[in-house]
Design a protein around this motif. Structure first.
Motif, PDB file in Angstrom:
ATOM      1  N   ASP A  10       0.860  -1.185   0.000  1.00  0.00           N
ATOM      2  CA  ASP A  10       0.000   0.000   0.000  1.00  0.00           C
ATOM      3  C   ASP A  10       0.896   1.235   0.000  1.00  0.00           C
ATOM      4  OD1 ASP A  10      -1.738   2.090   0.493  1.00  0.00           O
ATOM      5  OD2 ASP A  10      -2.866   1.047   2.060  1.00  0.00           O
ATOM      6  N   LYS A  12       0.276   4.236   0.219  1.00  0.00           N
ATOM      7  CA  LYS A  12      -0.129   5.326   1.113  1.00  0.00           C
ATOM      8  C   LYS A  12       0.179   5.009   2.572  1.00  0.00           C
ATOM      9  CE  LYS A  12      -3.712   7.653  -1.601  1.00  0.00           C
ATOM     10  NZ  LYS A  12      -5.137   8.076  -1.645  1.00  0.00           N
ATOM     11  N   ASP A  13       0.797   3.856   2.821  1.00  0.00           N
ATOM     12  CA  ASP A  13       1.044   3.428   4.184  1.00  0.00           C
ATOM     13  C   ASP A  13       2.539   3.304   4.468  1.00  0.00           C
ATOM     14  OD1 ASP A  13       0.777   2.429   6.779  1.00  0.00           O
ATOM     15  OD2 ASP A  13       0.524   0.359   6.099  1.00  0.00           O
ATOM     16  N   PHE A  14       3.226   4.441   4.397  1.00  0.00           N
ATOM     17  CA  PHE A  14       4.650   4.457   4.739  1.00  0.00           C
ATOM     18  C   PHE A  14       4.873   5.430   5.889  1.00  0.00           C
ATOM     19  CE2 PHE A  14       5.072   2.433   0.653  1.00  0.00           C
ATOM     20  CZ  PHE A  14       6.171   1.602   0.834  1.00  0.00           C
ATOM     21  N   GLY A  16       4.887   2.519   7.409  1.00  0.00           N
ATOM     22  CA  GLY A  16       4.325   1.249   7.857  1.00  0.00           C
ATOM     23  C   GLY A  16       4.629   0.066   6.957  1.00  0.00           C
ATOM     24  N   GLN A  17       4.771   0.323   5.653  1.00  0.00           N
ATOM     25  CA  GLN A  17       4.997  -0.754   4.691  1.00  0.00           C
ATOM     26  C   GLN A  17       6.480  -0.971   4.367  1.00  0.00           C
ATOM     27  OE1 GLN A  17       2.107  -2.382   2.434  1.00  0.00           O
ATOM     28  NE2 GLN A  17       1.399  -2.081   4.532  1.00  0.00           N
ATOM     29  N   SER A  18       7.372  -0.230   5.012  1.00  0.00           N
ATOM     30  CA  SER A  18       8.790  -0.286   4.634  1.00  0.00           C
ATOM     31  C   SER A  18       9.369  -1.693   4.734  1.00  0.00           C
ATOM     32  CB  SER A  18       9.606   0.679   5.506  1.00  0.00           C
ATOM     33  OG  SER A  18       9.305   2.015   5.191  1.00  0.00           O
ATOM     34  N   LYS A  20       7.808  -4.548   4.764  1.00  0.00           N
ATOM     35  CA  LYS A  20       7.147  -5.432   3.801  1.00  0.00           C
ATOM     36  C   LYS A  20       7.690  -5.198   2.395  1.00  0.00           C
ATOM     37  CE  LYS A  20       2.492  -6.855   2.344  1.00  0.00           C
ATOM     38  NZ  LYS A  20       1.034  -6.556   2.475  1.00  0.00           N
ATOM     39  N   ASN A  35      -3.084   1.867  -4.179  1.00  0.00           N
ATOM     40  CA  ASN A  35      -3.034   3.290  -3.792  1.00  0.00           C
ATOM     41  C   ASN A  35      -1.794   3.969  -4.364  1.00  0.00           C
ATOM     42  OD1 ASN A  35      -5.463   3.289  -2.263  1.00  0.00           O
ATOM     43  ND2 ASN A  35      -4.387   2.406  -0.509  1.00  0.00           N
ATOM     44  N   HIS A  36      -1.545   3.699  -5.626  1.00  0.00           N
ATOM     45  CA  HIS A  36      -0.340   4.211  -6.288  1.00  0.00           C
ATOM     46  C   HIS A  36      -0.517   5.623  -6.835  1.00  0.00           C
ATOM     47  CE1 HIS A  36      -2.709   3.019  -9.756  1.00  0.00           C
ATOM     48  NE2 HIS A  36      -2.692   1.757  -9.341  1.00  0.00           N
ATOM     49  N   LYS A 131      11.316   5.219  -1.327  1.00  0.00           N
ATOM     50  CA  LYS A 131      10.857   4.283  -0.296  1.00  0.00           C
ATOM     51  C   LYS A 131      11.811   3.106  -0.149  1.00  0.00           C
ATOM     52  CE  LYS A 131       7.624   6.985   0.631  1.00  0.00           C
ATOM     53  NZ  LYS A 131       7.895   7.907   1.762  1.00  0.00           N
TER      54      LYS A 131
END
Length: 301
Positions: A10, A12-14, A16-18, A20, A35-36, A131
């Motif tokens: 996702d 939009k979820d950084f 938090g997604q790093s 993953k 959500n790109h 990212k």
């Protein structure tokens, strides 16, 4: 073969997604992003434009051809007889998209769609690069002013070609690829790093697919997996895909940042120029990443 759910990131979820994101690069070498930020309507419009341009007469498409394979129009050939492509090698360079559209006599609407889409996906590539370095705890720039190849592919599938290969097994030569795959017609298969088995990567409408290429493996000092993949003909109908290939720096050498090299992780590859590497893949007839072995650092041999 059962299809496999590759990681989904996702955007939009950084941060938090790093974790993953980095794990997906290491364990799969491919993942889908949601959500790109590219509107679904623009994805659809770009697919329609790509189809219409690839439906043009061959003599018109040939105007974009380049002496170097893959840099312009690519007609079906003996290796990939069902695959045809149109593209711009360094799409972010001034005037590149306009020149491409001029050569094809693109309509104002087609030109506007290509410009909007190419700009959006190029911005997305820069964001993904940031990212990636953030996720690895690095303070470096990645992808800034790197050439990016924009490509539209058409697979000429018919009921008679079912079971045939549309694109032979390969890795991508560059760092990573952003793919808008066909959201209806399947066929993409990737090699599972753990098992070595080919697994189908089914389309998921509205998402974009990311593949890690050979440069990604070299830059990460072997941490990222340069995923081998191919495209099969599963259905007797035309398949379309649109890709942005983040290639490599124009002049600087490709090498792992010093933070990724230590006594436990010695440097795996000597610094190299991307264009030299791309030619090495061609001369060594090594489409699946094996050419990297010619660039192994002595200490890593």
């Amino acid at each position: 073969m059962a299809s496999v759910c590759i990681p989904e990131i996702d955007m939009k979820d950084f941060p938090g997604q790093s974790g993953k994101l980095i794990a997906a690069c290491e364990e799969w070498g491919c993942f889908r992003i949601i959500n790109h930020g590219i509107p679904i309507t623009l994805l659809s419009e770009m697919k329609s434009v790509a189809r219409s341009l690839l439906d043009l007469p061959v003599d018109v498409k040939q105007r974009t051809a380049d002496a170097i394979a893959g840099k312009g129009y690519s007609p079906p050939d003996m290796a990939n007889p069902l695959l045809e492509g149109l593209g711009v090698y360094d799409m972010a360079s001034p005037g590149a998209i306009d020149s491409f559209c001029d050569q094809l006599n693109a309509t104002p609407q087609q030109r506007e769609t290509i410009l909007k889409y190419s700009h959006a996906v190029h911005e997305l590539a820069q964001y993904i690069g940031q990212k990636l370095v953030d996720g690895m705890g690095l303070d470096v720039e990645l992808f800034k002013e790197w050439p990016c190849q924009f490509r539209m592919n058409k697979y000429h599938y018919t009921p008679q070609t079912i079971g045939s290969t549309g694109a032979l097994m390969h890795t991508d030569a560059g760092f990573l690829t952003i793919v808008q795959d066909d959201d209806i017609v399947s066929g993409l298969e990737a090699v599972d790093k753990k098992s070595g088995a080919l697994v189908p990567i089914d389309p998921v409408p509205g998402t974009l697919l990311i593949n890690i290429g050979d440069l990604g493996k070299a830059w990460s000092n072997g941490r990222f997996y340069n995923v081998k993949h191919r495209v099969q003909c599963n259905e007797g109908t035309t398949r379309m895909s649109i890709a942005l290939f983040v290639l490599g720096p124009k002049e600087a050498k490709v090498e792992a940042p010093p933070q990724l090299v230590d006594s436990a992780h010695p440097r795996l590859f000597v610094p190299f120029n991307f264009e030299d590497y791309r030619m090495l893949r061609i001369t060594k007839r090594s489409p699946t990443g094996g050419a990297l072995e010619f660039l192994r650092a002595t200490s890593a041999a």
